[in-house]
Design a protein around this motif. Structure first.
Motif, short mmCIF file in Angstrom:
data_model
loop_
_atom_site.label_atom_id
_atom_site.label_comp_id
_atom_site.label_asym_id
_atom_site.label_seq_id
_atom_site.Cartn_x
_atom_site.Cartn_y
_atom_site.Cartn_z
N TYR A 76 9.42 1.72 -3.54
CA TYR A 76 8.15 1.19 -2.57
C TYR A 76 8.53 1.74 -1.12
CZ TYR A 76 8.11 -2.60 -6.13
OH TYR A 76 7.70 -3.10 -7.33
N ILE A 78 6.80 0.67 2.49
CA ILE A 78 5.96 -0.56 3.27
C ILE A 78 6.17 0.01 4.92
CG2 ILE A 78 6.05 -2.95 3.89
CD1 ILE A 78 7.76 -3.48 1.42
N ALA A 122 8.54 -7.74 6.63
CA ALA A 122 8.56 -6.66 5.68
C ALA A 122 10.06 -6.48 5.01
CB ALA A 122 8.27 -5.22 6.24
#
Lengths: 422, 304
Positions: A76, A78, A122
């Motif tokens: 991922y 972010i 986050a």
């Protein structure tokens, strides 16, 4: 346990003193002096013309020593962002970044609506993603940073100046790196400066005023909650990595919770200013470079943002040092000789208020600065600055609070008690 | 205040209620917030970052997500059921681009939920938001979550690349709550269009197994529907590329296993999610003033 396997920061080389930013921000020379003198702000970093947000984020990501060679483990990407919309739709900075870094098999998205503490959110999200991923070695790349591309009303530089900088970290579900022990987040949408009639409207101004009034208490609450959740006390914290809004607000928070201010890494405030969402990462890099964090240290990072969000996270430093560059700020107060000071202060305040609000103004010690004269806290700081100039003295405002600002008399008492060198 | 330590073992998430607005009936009008004078300088600077000029005919139109979605959030929540998490997903920016709309929406929920927004991912953002809700539940900090998906039709500058643009304003809220089964979200990044049919078929087959009680909801980006024996098939309208499929989640027969999927050719994401409906008795599904559909998931069209 959520782990910051690697942390890095990037600051553009271009240095812009606050004095140069005055015209751009619509600030008077006096307001600029207040920023430097009372809020401890000196300069910020800015990208060069033509450089993009993706350039900024990429530089931080590439500064991660352990990313190279482990790109295939990044599942991922972010982007933690305080300003929700920073590019015209469908321009997509986080996907441009993913492409540049060669992480095209990773899922990329932006997390926002947590203002300038979106970076901490986050990290919390990344920890849960990595904990749930079937590959125990999965990594989440978090990047944080923004360009100052507009003079939105929400960026009104009363007490802060936005600089440009970026941070990045690799989050994993364990292994070597700084361990996240706790996270606390308070949200107060009722303190939003964006009222239905817009940021410049009366309700928006009232929201900003309430934000300022409750700021210290709400930030203190999340700090104490995060420390308690980590089963620690404030004495156990080796260091606090702040958001770099200004020095004064951190002194107030420290006084409120009983934390020695020298445990807050304020070195970057005059040198970098406030970089939305990225302060934690920039200060982490500085702390490691300065030797302020050693393995085993527990530390806290905290901040707040308009909208309003207050967040704090407690971590344990376990990583080796990362290369980082920083400089030390310093401030020197001039000593003065005090003679019949209070009378001179009262008289001078009367003259200055007359200049500010009209020559017909009659001012006594009982005159109420906010209620009667309609002054704001920032205007009062400007008044103090003018007083310093008139009387050739300097006032230490570390301990000032709203009670000192009630009237001409209370402000005079404060000045006499806090003249530097008195 | 949201306070957490390290992730722990948690629960699954089941679908409980769905409410939508702007999918049926007359179009939702533009927001007065779209005319605020501070927007023009902000949008001018925003467009200028890519050398674009504003479209004067679009300025002053559009919707703000906090106001657009508040009625659907209120429709799926009830005062005696505290919410732990609210995640807002959007693709087209809010007409009030600087506001923390997710926090505003959280104020309409009981329980002061942690709230945030997910964006910059096209239609996949809603799936990511669902997946994050599932992750918060599975790591022990969320027993009840609200997923909000919103879209508005005003883009006040020329598009520089292919991207979905809705024809009108719409919002969907989905209430999820603890359940024995996890909510599965599978995301394939950088998938070329020619690979979509095969990957989607494989994902749906793995999610549904031998089940014969499946409702399949497909977004407008999916061309060929996978062959699922006995499945009920529903389609989201292409007029509402971000919320159309999500609004149909509770249109199917009650009690069925729900699979929702969409593909975005612009960013290359194929997303597939599988959800169990809530096992609560039908009488528990509706909130005051909004009758349920008789079992499984309560579905409400919020009237304007």
């Amino acid at each position: 346990m959520t782990t910051l396997a690697d942390v890095a920061a990037f600051l553009p080389e271009r240095v812009v003193p606050v004095e140069e930013m005055g015209p751009e921000l619509g600030l008077t020379p006096t307001q600029v002096r207040v920023l430097r003198r009372f809020n401890g702000l000196g300069e910020v970093r800015r990208q060069r013309p033509g450089e993009t947000l993706v350039d900024l984020l990429e530089a931080a990501a590439r500064a991660l020593p352990s990313l190279r060679g482990r790109e295939h483990l990044v599942r991922y990407v972010i982007h933690a962002r305080g300003v929700p919309v920073v590019a015209p739709y469908p321009v997509n900075p986080v996907h441009e970044l993913r492409q540049r870094l060669g992480l095209t098999s990773a899922t990329a998205f932006t997390v926002t609506h947590h203002a300038c503490v979106s970076g901490l959110l986050a990290i919390d999200i990344a920890g849960r993603l990595s904990a749930r991923h079937p590959d125990p070695g999965a990594l989440v790349l978090v990047v944080a940073g923004e360009q100052v591309f507009t003079m939105d009303a929400r960026l009104t530089p009363d007490h802060r100046v936005f600089g440009e900088g970026a941070g990045a970290c690799l989050v994993s579900a364990g292994g070597p790196g700084d361990a996240v022990l706790s996270f606390a987040c308070g949200q107060r949408s009722d303190l939003d400066h964006y009222s239905e009639e817009g940021a410049a409207g009366a309700a928006g101004a009232a929201g900003m005023d309430r934000f300022a009034q409750e700021y210290t208490e709400l930030l203190a609450e999340v700090i104490l909650a995060a420390v308690k959740q980590a089963d620690l006390s404030l004495d156990d914290l080796a260091l606090v990595l702040p958001h770099n809004v200004n020095v004064v607000s951190w002194r107030r928070v420290c006084r409120r919770i009983g934390l020695p201010v020298d445990r807050v890494l304020l070195d970057n405030v005059p040198l970098v200013g406030h970089t939305p969402s990225a302060d934690t990462f920039i200060n982490h890099a500085s702390a490691v470079a300065l030797g302020r964090l050693t393995p085993g240290d527990r530390y806290l990072t905290a901040g707040a943002g308009f909208g309003a969000v207050f967040s704090a996270m407690v971590l344990e430093h376990r990583a080796a040092g990362h290369p980082a560059a920083t400089q030390h700020g310093s401030g020197n107060m001039a000593a003065i000789e005090v003679t019949d000071l209070r009378g001179r202060v009262v008289d001078t305040l009367g003259v200055l208020l007359g200049r500010l609000l009209g020559a017909d103004l009659v001012v006594s010690e009982e005159t109420r600065l906010f209620d009667e004269l309609g002054l704001s806290s920032s205007k009062t700081l400007e008044l103090l600055l003018a007083l310093e100039d008139e009387l050739d003295l300097q006032v230490d405002i570390e301990d000032i609070d709203r009670r000192d600002l009630v009237s001409v008399g209370s402000l005079s008492d404060f000045v006499v008690a806090n003249v530097d060198g008195a | 205040m949201f306070v957490t330590g390290p992730p722990t073992a948690g629960t699954g998430l089941a679908l409980r209620r769905v409410a939508h607005r702007g999918h049926t009936g007359p179009p939702i009008a533009d927001s007065s917030l779209a005319t605020h004078p501070t927007l023009r300088p902000y949008l001018t600077d925003l467009a200028a970052t890519r050398g674009l000029a504003l479209r004067a005919e679009v300025l002053g139109t559009g919707q703000a997500y906090a106001e657009l979605a508040a009625p659907v959030v209120e429709a799926v929540t009830s005062p005696d059921e505290p919410v732990d998490l609210l995640v807002l997903a959007f693709g087209v920016p809010d007409v009030q681009p600087g506001r923390n709309a997710a926090l505003r929406l959280a104020a309409h929920c009981p329980g002061r939920p942690l709230a945030f927004a997910v964006c910059d991912q096209g239609p996949a953002a809603a799936f990511t938001a669902l997946g994050l809700a599932a992750d918060y539940a599975a790591t022990g900090v969320c027993a009840r979550a609200v997923l909000v998906v919103a879209e508005q039709a005003a883009v006040p500058y020329p598009l520089t690349a292919q991207a979905p643009v809705p024809e009108r304003h719409a919002a969907v809220a989905v209430l999820l709550e603890s359940g024995p089964a996890p909510a599965h979200v599978r995301t394939h990044a950088d998938l070329p269009p020619e690979a979509v049919a095969a990957v989607l078929a494989a994902e749906v087959a793995e999610l549904t197994g031998e089940r014969d009680d499946v409702t399949l909801v497909l977004g407008p980006g999916v061309g060929t529907a996978p062959d699922v024996p006995g499945a009920e098939m529903l389609r989201g309208t292409p007029e509402l590329p971000y919320t159309g499929a999500w609004a149909r989640l509770a249109d199917g027969e009650p009690g069925r296993f729900l699979v929702i999927a969409d593909y975005d050719s612009a960013l290359g994401y194929l997303c597939v999610a599988g959800l169990e409906p809530s096992s609560r008795p039908a009488a528990d599904l509706a909130v005051a003033g909004s009758p349920g559909t008789g079992g499984g998931v309560a579905n409400m069209a919020v009237k304007d």
